[in-house]
Design an enzyme around this catalytic site. Sequence first.
Site, short mmCIF file in Angstrom:
data_model
loop_
_atom_site.label_atom_id
_atom_site.label_comp_id
_atom_site.label_asym_id
_atom_site.label_seq_id
_atom_site.Cartn_x
_atom_site.Cartn_y
_atom_site.Cartn_z
N HIS A 205 0.85 -1.19 0.00
CA HIS A 205 0.00 0.00 0.00
C HIS A 205 0.89 1.24 0.00
CE1 HIS A 205 -3.84 -2.01 0.75
NE2 HIS A 205 -3.17 -2.81 1.56
N CYS B 273 -0.27 2.58 -4.39
CA CYS B 273 -1.10 3.70 -4.79
C CYS B 273 -0.26 4.99 -4.78
CB CYS B 273 -2.29 3.86 -3.85
SG CYS B 273 -3.50 2.53 -3.95
#
Length: 490
Positions: free
Chosen positions: A171, A213
């Site tokens: 992430h 991301c």
Amino acid sequence: MAMASFRLLPLALLLSALLLAVAHARTPLLDQTIRLPSQRAAGHEEDDSVGTRWAVLIAGSNGYYNYRHQADICHAYQIMKKGGLKDENIIVFMYDDIANHRENPRPGVIINHPQGGDVYAGVPKDYTGKEVNVKNFLAVLLGNKTALTGGSGKVIDSGPNDHIFVFYSDHGGPGVLGMPTYPYLYGDDLVNVLKKKHAAGTYKSLVFYLEACESGSIFEGLLPNDIGIYATTASNAEESSWGTYCPGEYPSPPPEYDTCLGDLYSIAWMEDSDVHNLRTESLKQQYDLVKKRAAAPEDSYGYGSHVMQYGSLDLNAEHLFLYIGSNPANDNTSFVEDNSLPSLSRAVNQRDADLVYFWQKYRKLAESAPEKNDARKELLEMMGHRSHIDNSVELIGNLLFGSSDGPMVLKTVRAAGEPLVDDWSCLKSTVRAFESQCGLLAQYGMKHMRSFANICNAGILPEVMAKVTAQACTSIPTNRWSATHMGFSA
């Protein structure tokens, strides 16, 4: 060649083979290390002509709902191993809580494709559990054994002729990458270590593949183009990356799996590497294929991302073989532009992949099952954490800039080529101030890093931020996502 087949060869063929072997053995050493440019372009590099290949593979998450990150890293290891890299030159960071997790339907096995085999077998456990942290990762990159805590002690002990490959799957958010431990890894700290590595003269070139991301924000405006580092990212500086092979999507994992098996950018470069001769495929060719496969199809309703490249772009003319080797089984597979793997018809936003897992887990349980209430509680706690973070950041923006200007200030995206924030110390202090009063951002909350960066860019001092967050958050929620006992993101 099997011994039985060997005995069947005619004597003449055997003698010819022996003569060829003797002739090859008498070839001067100089001939093994110097190749004409035309020969190199045709993929004739010798294994010992490129210096030592080093690889660092890191999954920056934990938890079964994050299955895909460790699956990505294990798959990457298998590619390196088949490509000829030695275990002593491959350094693996993974929490290692997936393969033998009680919810894994195939105990001791990790897969990265719905019909894929086990990618967990043989993977070195260099740094696991709490050893997967920022300090150890940066120490490994620098080759600094004295800065390590725990683990195998392996570092990139590279020299000036060596080639380094780094693959990070996790992430992320604007300017930040997650870790299963705290603090997180910030873009300025990573790039400063890469600059230090270059200044030490301990590599010839370095390639960095980053799955997260807003991963473009880690290098945007930060990574120089003259230090021999080429980076590609799963997304640009302002969009999500995507999980794939997820439940309810197509292709979906086997029905017994409640979690995504891989990430779109990651499986794109690895599935390409699985089938091609990497002695002849360039970094640029793979970049183009991955970019095409990860892009949003016209009927995708918004899924997909813009794969980016940063740094020394001239390096992308080099062959992948220089960094990750090449599987000899693919030696006869020639590269052509249209032989890329098919696009995936569906994918899941990285930040929603954990929701998919918790929803699938809840949905599958019978109403009478004693675990049903626990699964419902987990799902509601996660959704509550998300709402708390979103509402708190919005309220802080309104308190600082007014209800009309607040949303605009927090969401401002800087021009391409500019770094996320001017003062990274301010960003970290601002994040710390928020988490001290409102609870941890956790993996979902990293999406708000741009808001905190813009607060700093607007000239708001950390001490002002501390006062405002105390107004916005009167208490920290009791769920496990918000608890601060494990540390802070910054």
